[in-house]
Design a protein around this motif. Sequence first.
Motif, PDB file in Angstrom:
ATOM      1  N   LEU A  37      -1.223   3.842 -10.226  1.00 57.33           N
ATOM      2  CA  LEU A  37      -1.462   2.477  -9.749  1.00 57.33           C
ATOM      3  C   LEU A  37      -0.921   2.641  -8.376  1.00 57.33           C
ATOM      4  N   LEU A  38      -0.025   3.339  -7.902  1.00 52.91           N
ATOM      5  CA  LEU A  38       0.311   3.362  -6.667  1.00 52.91           C
ATOM      6  C   LEU A  38      -0.466   4.262  -5.607  1.00 52.91           C
ATOM      7  N   GLU A  39      -1.299   5.268  -6.370  1.00 57.85           N
ATOM      8  CA  GLU A  39      -2.157   5.995  -5.488  1.00 57.85           C
ATOM      9  C   GLU A  39      -3.457   5.167  -5.229  1.00 57.85           C
ATOM     10  N   ALA A  40      -3.633   4.380  -6.078  1.00 55.24           N
ATOM     11  CA  ALA A  40      -5.148   3.526  -6.033  1.00 55.24           C
ATOM     12  C   ALA A  40      -4.675   2.764  -4.709  1.00 55.24           C
ATOM     13  N   ALA A  41      -3.652   1.994  -4.699  1.00 52.66           N
ATOM     14  CA  ALA A  41      -3.221   1.057  -3.651  1.00 52.66           C
ATOM     15  C   ALA A  41      -3.062   1.929  -2.181  1.00 52.66           C
TER      16      ALA A  41
END
Lengths: 302, 296
Positions: free
Chosen positions: B190-194
Amino acid sequence: MTVKGSRRRTPGGFRRGVRRNLTAYGFLCGALICFAFFSWYPMVREILLSFQQTNFVDDPTWVGLDNFRTVIEDSAFVDAWLNTAAFTGLALVFGYVVPFVAAIVLNELRHAKAYLRFVVYLPVMLPPAVGVLLFKWFYDPGAGLFNQILDLAHIPALSWLDSADTALISLVIVSTWMNLGTGTLIYLAALQSIPGELYEAAELDGAGLFKRVWHVTIPQTKLILLVMLLLQIVATMQVFIEPYLLTGGGPENATLTVAYLMYQYAFNFGDFGAGGALGLMLMVVLMVFSAFYLRISRDNQS
Amino acid sequence: MKEHAPQFRGVVSPHTLKSPRGRVIYWIVLVVVVVSFTAAFVFPLYWMITGALKTPEELAQIPPGFLPTSLDFGVYAEAWDQLNLGRFLGNTLLYAGGALLFTLAIDVTAAYALSKLRPVLGNLVLGLMLATLMIPPMVILLPAYLTVKDLPIFGWDLLNTPWAIWLPAAANGFYIFLLKRFFDSIPRELLEAAQIDGASAVRILWSIVLPVSRPIIGVVSILSVVTVWKDFVWPLLVLPDSENMSISVGIASLSAQMPQNVLIAALVIASLPAIIVFFVFQRSIMAGLTAGSLKG
């Protein structure tokens, strides 16, 4: 990923790593400052304090073990430790057994659950100063609630806080009343995670009610019972507010506790060094229990 | 806390419960428990609320009346004025509110850094923060007081200022531990996508981590407010000026000079906020309690 990309990864990754670390420590700086000033430094200072004389005018001077000598030679020293041990012991008798039994009973009830849970935790929510002052009024030797109740039962009135025989137990009663709800709810949560099949199996083996508690409930909650035992010892050995507000350590030092004596040294006699020495002794004793606690929770995590 | 389905099974066997004898015993136990709990935990509060309404003569009367003879709530107004309760309550609100803001700002960012940014020596920092949980507050009371009285390096005297409450309240290893454990459970993808979309660390914290962490932030918020509200020893030492006292310290310090019914009225007023908060946030408070009981 292309060859070009993978070659660039090393320097770029390094720079990214530095940046990530800088960002991280940027986020951490508030916490680091707060911990450094208000937790880590006071821990170190506690040790320094107990070997120094501090008068707030000159620089602190090293006095070796003088502070410890002052504290130990004080006739109140033994009283304070004995009272603290007695308070902790009595608080365990009530505050440890009663919540566990209460939790077992509450766990079986199918009615009024929310009400009972709410009510048992209510005193925990009150500010301790309010609870203590409320009980001071109940303990009033004349028209106090407790003596009135005794009177109804035709039992002669007690002097509660005013007699050396009953003062300490009176403090234990207030303290237990204020904190019992915590233990009860924690045990209740632990009891609810016990699989019902265990009780069924025990029942098939012919175990009666008490045997089921002894062979299923207690072993299943052993860990939490142990953890709560240690936490409660550490918490009750620091008892301060009850003697401070109810008895001032009296009568005849009957309720003088270590934490209260430490407070007296510093704020009544202005001797922070002696107070620090006493605090350090208390810390050593409490750290033993904390170390056990740490070990248990670590053993059970792995 | 999960409510149990009807098939819940405790120590008592369901068959015993269904038998006539079992039913009778169950109801007797239930009544005994409800009555004794009410007597032990509700009656003292009832006695406090009605005690304030009694005149000094009624309070001294033997045997005491179960109900006050008149319902004159004037004593509450009297307590409010005489004990300066508005001031004390306002102070306490300021201390608790500020402590909440500082705790959230400082502990959430720290937990985020330790959980998601994973800096060099992050585990050491976390270990040192958790180590403070092993130090009982009473034993570092004196050095902590001396630190606040004369802050090292800066030389500031924080006594009688809200900072003496706010900053130490934020240095809480347990809240950081709770928050970090929750943040650890947020999926990395989730954070990597952002991150790939170019969001900065602050942006990720604000728009992704905080919204999904509402439950744990609620728990920490309530714990921190209640802790500051209930505290006695620390405000007693660091806010000695009667203008700056918290409600607990204020009432305790004035208790000796007050007529008894006025003092009791003050106790009622001081316990109301805690009881109201408990009514409203029961769930979070009890969740926080069980979160605190067993770590890991």
